[in-house]
Design a protein around this motif. Structure first.
Motif, PDB file in Angstrom:
ATOM      1  N   ILE A  62      14.742   6.893  -7.558  1.00 51.85           N
ATOM      2  CA  ILE A  62      15.762   6.003  -8.128  1.00 51.85           C
ATOM      3  C   ILE A  62      17.130   6.525  -7.682  1.00 51.85           C
ATOM      4  O   ILE A  62      17.419   7.714  -7.861  1.00 51.85           O
ATOM      5  CB  ILE A  62      15.695   5.972  -9.668  1.00 51.85           C
ATOM      6  N   PRO A  63      17.982   5.681  -7.117  1.00 50.37           N
ATOM      7  CA  PRO A  63      19.302   6.154  -6.690  1.00 50.37           C
ATOM      8  C   PRO A  63      20.146   6.594  -7.887  1.00 50.37           C
ATOM      9  O   PRO A  63      20.044   6.018  -8.976  1.00 50.37           O
ATOM     10  CB  PRO A  63      19.928   4.929  -6.015  1.00 50.37           C
ATOM     11  N   ALA A  64      20.971   7.600  -7.678  1.00 54.82           N
ATOM     12  CA  ALA A  64      21.904   8.000  -8.730  1.00 54.82           C
ATOM     13  C   ALA A  64      22.921   6.883  -8.941  1.00 54.82           C
ATOM     14  O   ALA A  64      23.445   6.328  -7.973  1.00 54.82           O
ATOM     15  CB  ALA A  64      22.615   9.291  -8.345  1.00 54.82           C
ATOM     16  N   PRO A  65      23.228   6.529 -10.177  1.00 53.20           N
ATOM     17  CA  PRO A  65      24.160   5.427 -10.422  1.00 53.20           C
ATOM     18  C   PRO A  65      25.604   5.777 -10.104  1.00 53.20           C
ATOM     19  O   PRO A  65      26.424   4.892  -9.834  1.00 53.20           O
ATOM     20  CB  PRO A  65      23.981   5.139 -11.913  1.00 53.20           C
ATOM     21  N   CYS A  66      25.935   7.079 -10.138  1.00 50.16           N
ATOM     22  CA  CYS A  66      27.297   7.543  -9.862  1.00 50.16           C
ATOM     23  C   CYS A  66      27.251   9.062  -9.753  1.00 50.16           C
ATOM     24  O   CYS A  66      26.185   9.677  -9.865  1.00 50.16           O
ATOM     25  CB  CYS A  66      28.264   7.100 -10.967  1.00 50.16           C
ATOM     26  N   SER A  67      28.391   9.688  -9.549  1.00 51.28           N
ATOM     27  CA  SER A  67      28.454  11.133  -9.393  1.00 51.28           C
ATOM     28  C   SER A  67      28.385  11.827 -10.753  1.00 51.28           C
ATOM     29  O   SER A  67      28.626  11.223 -11.809  1.00 51.28           O
ATOM     30  CB  SER A  67      29.758  11.531  -8.696  1.00 51.28           C
ATOM     31  N   ASP A  68      28.079  13.125 -10.727  1.00 53.39           N
ATOM     32  CA  ASP A  68      28.079  13.909 -11.960  1.00 53.39           C
ATOM     33  C   ASP A  68      29.463  13.929 -12.587  1.00 53.39           C
ATOM     34  O   ASP A  68      29.600  13.943 -13.823  1.00 53.39           O
ATOM     35  CB  ASP A  68      27.625  15.344 -11.687  1.00 53.39           C
ATOM     36  N   GLU A  69      30.497  13.951 -11.756  1.00 55.82           N
ATOM     37  CA  GLU A  69      31.870  13.958 -12.275  1.00 55.82           C
ATOM     38  C   GLU A  69      32.145  12.685 -13.063  1.00 55.82           C
ATOM     39  O   GLU A  69      32.763  12.722 -14.143  1.00 55.82           O
ATOM     40  CB  GLU A  69      32.873  14.088 -11.131  1.00 55.82           C
ATOM     41  N   THR A  70      31.678  11.542 -12.543  1.00 57.16           N
ATOM     42  CA  THR A  70      31.866  10.281 -13.256  1.00 57.16           C
ATOM     43  C   THR A  70      31.068  10.270 -14.556  1.00 57.16           C
ATOM     44  O   THR A  70      31.550   9.803 -15.595  1.00 57.16           O
ATOM     45  CB  THR A  70      31.453   9.093 -12.375  1.00 57.16           C
ATOM     46  N   LEU A  71      29.848  10.794 -14.519  1.00 56.33           N
ATOM     47  CA  LEU A  71      29.044  10.859 -15.733  1.00 56.33           C
ATOM     48  C   LEU A  71      29.716  11.739 -16.788  1.00 56.33           C
ATOM     49  O   LEU A  71      29.686  11.414 -17.983  1.00 56.33           O
ATOM     50  CB  LEU A  71      27.646  11.397 -15.425  1.00 56.33           C
ATOM     51  N   LEU A  72      30.336  12.827 -16.357  1.00 54.39           N
ATOM     52  CA  LEU A  72      31.053  13.683 -17.297  1.00 54.39           C
ATOM     53  C   LEU A  72      32.222  12.921 -17.920  1.00 54.39           C
ATOM     54  O   LEU A  72      32.458  13.007 -19.137  1.00 54.39           O
ATOM     55  CB  LEU A  72      31.547  14.940 -16.588  1.00 54.39           C
ATOM     56  N   GLU A  73      32.946  12.168 -17.114  1.00 54.62           N
ATOM     57  CA  GLU A  73      34.064  11.377 -17.633  1.00 54.62           C
ATOM     58  C   GLU A  73      33.586  10.355 -18.665  1.00 54.62           C
ATOM     59  O   GLU A  73      34.228  10.140 -19.701  1.00 54.62           O
ATOM     60  CB  GLU A  73      34.778  10.663 -16.488  1.00 54.62           C
ATOM     61  N   ILE A  74      32.439   9.723 -18.393  1.00 53.42           N
ATOM     62  CA  ILE A  74      31.891   8.735 -19.332  1.00 53.42           C
ATOM     63  C   ILE A  74      31.496   9.418 -20.641  1.00 53.42           C
ATOM     64  O   ILE A  74      31.784   8.916 -21.738  1.00 53.42           O
ATOM     65  CB  ILE A  74      30.687   8.009 -18.713  1.00 53.42           C
ATOM     66  N   HIS A  75      30.819  10.566 -20.540  1.00 52.03           N
ATOM     67  CA  HIS A  75      30.452  11.307 -21.742  1.00 52.03           C
ATOM     68  C   HIS A  75      31.688  11.641 -22.580  1.00 52.03           C
ATOM     69  O   HIS A  75      31.708  11.439 -23.807  1.00 52.03           O
ATOM     70  CB  HIS A  75      29.729  12.605 -21.375  1.00 52.03           C
ATOM     71  N   ARG A  76      32.701  12.161 -21.934  1.00 52.68           N
ATOM     72  CA  ARG A  76      33.915  12.561 -22.656  1.00 52.68           C
ATOM     73  C   ARG A  76      34.623  11.362 -23.277  1.00 52.68           C
ATOM     74  O   ARG A  76      35.142  11.444 -24.395  1.00 52.68           O
ATOM     75  CB  ARG A  76      34.852  13.308 -21.710  1.00 52.68           C
TER      76      ARG A  76
END
Length: 291
Positions: A62-76
């Motif tokens: 499954i392709p990653a939906p976005c970068s880890d940096e973006t996922l961190l921003e969403i979490h925050r």
């Protein structure tokens, strides 16, 4: 008050969040997930969760939906919008929407969903009193190392446990305990050695498990990674589980047999304290570095 959730690029009130009925996560459980604990408004072991997410996605192509940096921003951002100081953030990535077909689409567009959950982790009632478990056959698919949303059997097992007056179930394959319905399982031998099943495709490679074992070893707690039987578990000095949703929680009864006199023991209490102290210390250090 309605939570703010994240669905495919949008922050929305939970009452307005939607996902296609053709999403393969709905139709085939063709999805993976992560749950990150939140303590003091910080994300516990976030980097390790992202590494495991990448592994799960890779195993299923499954392709990653976005970068880890973006996922961190969403979490925050979800922490900020929901004012969450203690609890969990759930993240799910599916292969996305496509016409229903057992053949996986060649170029999928993954779906990404996140939401918060308030939960008392530090002052958990079950951590103070311990939990009771029953044992059940492990009838899941054999790639338990991939954190997929195929959770129907664990849900059935936990429901059966509650119907029998327990809190959870430990699953058993070929005579040995694999893991709990949503946690890794441990026993403590009379000499204080902590025993937990070695990593393989038979169990989830728990993020909390990894951290707990590392902190325990640093503190001089002896660790053995091997399979253990139900009989061994019932004769253990102590027992416990670990997960992002329970941190470190004592098990005080297995199939009606009290463990350690039916009360949480000193080894488990110490390991729980170690895990919480080290997690909070690392969160504080990370907060100082980010300023």
């Amino acid at each position: 008050m309605s939570r703010t959730v994240y669905v495919n690029g949008q922050y929305l009130p939970e009452t307005e969040a939607t996902l296609s009925i053709f999403d393969r996560g709905i139709l085939f459980a063709d999805a993976v997930y992560e749950v990150t604990a939140v303590l003091d408004g910080g994300l516990v072991d976030f980097d390790a969760h992202m590494r495991r997410l990448a592994r799960s996605l890779g195993e299923l192509d499954i392709p990653a939906p976005c970068s880890d940096e973006t996922l961190l921003e969403i979490h925050r951002e979800l922490l900020r919008r929901n004012g969450l100081r203690e609890g969990l953030i759930y993240l799910q990535v599916s292969r996305g929407a496509a016409e229903r077909d057992f053949l996986m689409p060649d170029e999928p567009t993954p779906s990404l969903v996140l939401f918060t959950q308030e939960k008392a982790l530090l002052e958990s009632p079950t951590a103070k009193r311990g939990i009771r478990v029953i044992t059940v056959p492990d009838q899941r698919w054999r790639r338990c190392d991939i954190k997929t949303t195929q959770l129907l059997y664990p849900s059935m097992a936990k429901t059966e446990a509650v119907r029998h007056g327990a809190d959870d179930a430990w699953m058993v394959h070929e005579g040995t305990v694999t893991e709990g319905t949503s946690n890794n399982a441990y026993i403590v031998e009379p000499d204080g050695t902590v025993v937990t099943r070695q990593l393989s495709e038979a169990i989830l490679h728990g993020i909390t498990r990894s951290a707990v074992l590392a902190y325990a070893r640093e503190a001089g707690v002896p660790i053995r990674e091997r399979a253990f039987t139900v009989a061994e578990a019932k004769q253990a000095a102590e027992a416990f589980i670990t997960s992002a949703t329970s941190l470190v929680t004592p098990v005080i009864n297995i199939d009606g047999h009290d463990i350690g006199g039916g009360t949480p023991g000193p080894v488990v209490r110490r390991i729980r304290e170690l895990y919480i102290e080290e997690s909070r210390r690392r969160l504080l250090a990370a907060d100082h570095r980010s300023r």
